[in-house]
Design a protein around this motif. Structure first.
Motif, mmCIF file in Angstrom:
data_model
loop_
_atom_site.group_PDB
_atom_site.id
_atom_site.type_symbol
_atom_site.label_atom_id
_atom_site.label_comp_id
_atom_site.label_asym_id
_atom_site.label_seq_id
_atom_site.Cartn_x
_atom_site.Cartn_y
_atom_site.Cartn_z
ATOM 1 N N LYS A 49 31.157 31.678 38.309
ATOM 2 C CA LYS A 49 31.631 33.030 38.746
ATOM 3 C C LYS A 49 33.168 33.254 38.700
ATOM 4 N N ILE A 53 35.316 35.448 35.936
ATOM 5 C CA ILE A 53 36.270 36.526 36.252
ATOM 6 C C ILE A 53 37.860 36.242 35.527
ATOM 7 N N ASP A 54 37.964 34.812 35.295
ATOM 8 C CA ASP A 54 39.546 34.385 34.948
ATOM 9 C C ASP A 54 39.769 34.636 33.484
#
Length: 70
Positions: A49, A53-54
């Motif tokens: 996750k 996102i990164d």
């Protein structure tokens, strides 16, 4: 006027001694805080996750991030 000058010099001196004094407890606190932040483990699901996102948004103006070739 001299009293004001003496008070001002006293405050500056006090501030200098306070700012330049060594505080050994502060260094120990920073090390323990950094160690606790590093020691936290993440599960593979959490890491997936985070990786999702990164990812940076690649566009024509974003030249500092190289595009990955897959």
């Amino acid at each position: 006027m001299k009293q004001l000058l003496i008070i001002a010099l006293g405050l500056v001196t006090l501030g200098t001694f306070t700012a330049c004094s060594k505080n050994e407890n502060h260094a120990a606190t920073e090390n323990s805080t950094a160690a606790s932040a590093v020691s936290s483990d993440t599960s593979p699901e959490q890491q997936a996750k985070i990786d999702a996102i990164d990812k940076p948004v690649l566009d024509s103006k974003n030249t500092d991030v190289p595009a990955k070739s897959q």
